[in-house]
Design a protein around this motif. Sequence first.
Motif, mmCIF file in Angstrom:
data_model
loop_
_atom_site.group_PDB
_atom_site.id
_atom_site.type_symbol
_atom_site.label_atom_id
_atom_site.label_comp_id
_atom_site.label_asym_id
_atom_site.label_seq_id
_atom_site.Cartn_x
_atom_site.Cartn_y
_atom_site.Cartn_z
ATOM 1 N N ALA A 121 35.435 10.487 18.208
ATOM 2 C CA ALA A 121 36.674 10.316 17.672
ATOM 3 C C ALA A 121 37.037 11.024 16.556
ATOM 4 O O ALA A 121 38.358 11.387 16.605
ATOM 5 C CB ALA A 121 37.033 8.786 17.850
ATOM 6 N N ARG A 122 36.797 10.758 15.619
ATOM 7 C CA ARG A 122 36.936 11.322 14.256
ATOM 8 C C ARG A 122 37.196 12.848 14.076
ATOM 9 O O ARG A 122 37.644 13.642 13.758
ATOM 10 C CB ARG A 122 35.985 10.734 13.222
ATOM 11 C CG ARG A 122 36.169 9.349 12.650
ATOM 12 C CD ARG A 122 35.549 9.077 11.495
ATOM 13 N NE ARG A 122 34.188 9.182 11.473
ATOM 14 C CZ ARG A 122 33.421 8.382 11.837
ATOM 15 N NH1 ARG A 122 34.018 6.855 12.069
ATOM 16 N NH2 ARG A 122 32.005 8.268 12.170
ATOM 17 N N LEU A 123 36.340 13.320 15.167
ATOM 18 C CA LEU A 123 36.324 15.034 15.047
ATOM 19 C C LEU A 123 37.563 15.378 15.782
ATOM 20 O O LEU A 123 37.963 16.493 15.908
ATOM 21 C CB LEU A 123 34.888 15.397 15.779
ATOM 22 C CG LEU A 123 33.508 15.350 15.157
ATOM 23 C CD1 LEU A 123 32.595 15.601 16.274
ATOM 24 C CD2 LEU A 123 33.545 16.462 13.955
ATOM 25 N N THR A 124 37.910 14.658 17.022
ATOM 26 C CA THR A 124 38.996 14.886 18.061
ATOM 27 C C THR A 124 40.315 14.634 17.376
ATOM 28 O O THR A 124 41.157 15.360 17.866
ATOM 29 C CB THR A 124 38.647 14.253 19.203
ATOM 30 O OG1 THR A 124 37.256 14.597 19.593
ATOM 31 C CG2 THR A 124 39.652 14.929 20.271
ATOM 32 N N ILE A 125 40.642 13.561 16.847
ATOM 33 C CA ILE A 125 42.151 12.829 16.718
ATOM 34 C C ILE A 125 42.763 13.868 15.641
ATOM 35 O O ILE A 125 44.001 14.130 16.235
ATOM 36 C CB ILE A 125 41.795 11.436 15.865
ATOM 37 C CG1 ILE A 125 41.588 10.477 17.079
ATOM 38 C CG2 ILE A 125 43.298 11.093 15.375
ATOM 39 C CD1 ILE A 125 41.112 9.198 16.570
ATOM 40 N N PRO A 126 42.429 14.426 14.602
ATOM 41 C CA PRO A 126 43.053 15.183 13.684
ATOM 42 C C PRO A 126 43.760 16.441 14.626
ATOM 43 O O PRO A 126 44.768 16.750 14.325
ATOM 44 C CB PRO A 126 42.243 15.949 12.750
ATOM 45 C CG PRO A 126 41.227 14.740 12.756
ATOM 46 C CD PRO A 126 40.886 14.183 13.938
ATOM 47 N N THR A 127 42.704 17.352 15.229
ATOM 48 C CA THR A 127 43.465 18.379 16.031
ATOM 49 C C THR A 127 44.303 17.860 17.125
ATOM 50 O O THR A 127 45.167 18.548 17.739
ATOM 51 C CB THR A 127 42.319 19.117 16.720
ATOM 52 O OG1 THR A 127 41.561 18.406 17.373
ATOM 53 C CG2 THR A 127 41.392 19.598 15.364
ATOM 54 N N MET A 128 44.061 16.643 17.631
ATOM 55 C CA MET A 128 45.094 16.153 18.978
ATOM 56 C C MET A 128 46.533 15.809 18.305
ATOM 57 O O MET A 128 47.120 16.094 18.928
ATOM 58 C CB MET A 128 44.226 14.785 19.517
ATOM 59 C CG MET A 128 43.323 14.985 20.368
ATOM 60 S SD MET A 128 42.795 13.406 21.316
ATOM 61 C CE MET A 128 42.248 14.302 22.738
ATOM 62 N N LEU A 129 46.461 15.422 17.183
ATOM 63 C CA LEU A 129 47.958 15.063 16.475
ATOM 64 C C LEU A 129 48.556 16.464 16.330
ATOM 65 O O LEU A 129 49.782 16.315 16.902
ATOM 66 C CB LEU A 129 47.695 14.745 15.015
ATOM 67 C CG LEU A 129 47.149 13.123 15.014
ATOM 68 C CD1 LEU A 129 46.747 12.908 13.541
ATOM 69 C CD2 LEU A 129 48.502 12.195 15.117
ATOM 70 N N VAL A 130 48.035 17.443 15.960
ATOM 71 C CA VAL A 130 49.029 18.724 16.090
ATOM 72 C C VAL A 130 48.983 19.317 17.158
ATOM 73 O O VAL A 130 50.144 19.757 17.681
ATOM 74 C CB VAL A 130 47.681 19.801 15.223
ATOM 75 C CG1 VAL A 130 48.600 21.301 15.301
ATOM 76 C CG2 VAL A 130 47.312 19.349 13.888
ATOM 77 N N GLY A 131 47.901 19.227 18.217
ATOM 78 C CA GLY A 131 48.382 19.625 19.459
ATOM 79 C C GLY A 131 49.245 18.879 20.549
ATOM 80 O O GLY A 131 50.159 19.447 21.129
ATOM 81 N N SER A 132 49.212 17.882 20.313
ATOM 82 C CA SER A 132 50.311 16.730 21.057
ATOM 83 C C SER A 132 51.654 17.126 20.474
ATOM 84 O O SER A 132 52.445 17.230 21.286
ATOM 85 C CB SER A 132 50.167 15.405 20.828
ATOM 86 O OG SER A 132 49.965 14.919 19.716
ATOM 87 N N PHE A 133 51.941 17.132 19.361
ATOM 88 C CA PHE A 133 53.187 17.766 18.761
ATOM 89 C C PHE A 133 53.672 18.960 19.109
ATOM 90 O O PHE A 133 54.808 19.133 19.516
ATOM 91 C CB PHE A 133 53.082 17.649 17.161
ATOM 92 C CG PHE A 133 54.513 18.170 16.546
ATOM 93 C CD1 PHE A 133 55.746 17.207 16.728
ATOM 94 C CD2 PHE A 133 54.486 19.452 15.858
ATOM 95 C CE1 PHE A 133 56.975 17.838 16.034
ATOM 96 C CE2 PHE A 133 55.733 20.133 15.496
ATOM 97 C CZ PHE A 133 56.791 19.036 15.308
ATOM 98 N N THR A 134 52.855 19.687 19.153
ATOM 99 C CA THR A 134 53.071 21.136 19.705
ATOM 100 C C THR A 134 53.223 21.419 21.199
ATOM 101 O O THR A 134 54.328 22.144 21.376
ATOM 102 C CB THR A 134 51.831 22.192 19.074
ATOM 103 O OG1 THR A 134 51.614 22.080 17.728
ATOM 104 C CG2 THR A 134 52.337 23.602 19.455
#
Length: 244
Positions: A74-87
């Motif tokens: 989860a810690r590996l995935t969440i930061p990039t998901m934040l960027v991806g979901s906004f984009t």
Amino acid sequence: MTHDTIIYLYVFLTGIGAWMLSTLAGGGGGTVFIPVSGLFLRITSLAPVVSISGSLSSVQRFFLYRKSINWELARLTIPTMLVGSFTGAYMFTKLDHKALSLLLAGFYLVNGVWSLAKKKTFTAKKWHFPMAGFISAYLSGQIGVGGPFMNPFYINYGVEKEEMLGTKAVCLFTIQTTKLITYACFGIFTKEIVFLGLTAGCGALAGNYIGKLTLKKVPDSLFRKLVNLLLIFCAFIVLKKYWF
């Protein structure tokens, strides 16, 4: 019953069925919900409605499977998901989705069919998850059906069923919340969409609970087959939505 009452009843029942099935197949409630609800809801309302209902579902699944969450992934995935979901949410009304949807459908189909033949399409490593998280979140924001993109990574990494559902719940809540904020900032929400999303969300809560009771009786081998069958189903849903 009035026409509006019937619509809300359909949305509620569809939410129950979609998220119950998604529990048994490793996620993808929104992917099941979209084609069915698309028969009686406007296409433009589907993505924001799924974001609202998906957020409620993720919160509940977090509590249902909190003891099984793989926090490292989860810690590996969440930061990039934040960027991806906004984009992805920002690009929701900006780009033609057809070419992107074709690539996504191909990924789903190849992984689903190949894995059903009891072969790994690839060996998932920890460093794959940040990249996969961004792509999944971006696809979810832009075309509404990116959630199952993560399934082959979890399966090929060796994640078990409760662990997969709990970890995805944490990550998907990140996607849905970011999408909700972005949609709100760009004025996509209306009172009707909010009420429809909450209705579908109530159905999702019931579906998650029923699915959890049923999941205890599902062997791990059958769970993996259901995950791959869901990927194949998603491939055809994407193709139908954007190409036919």
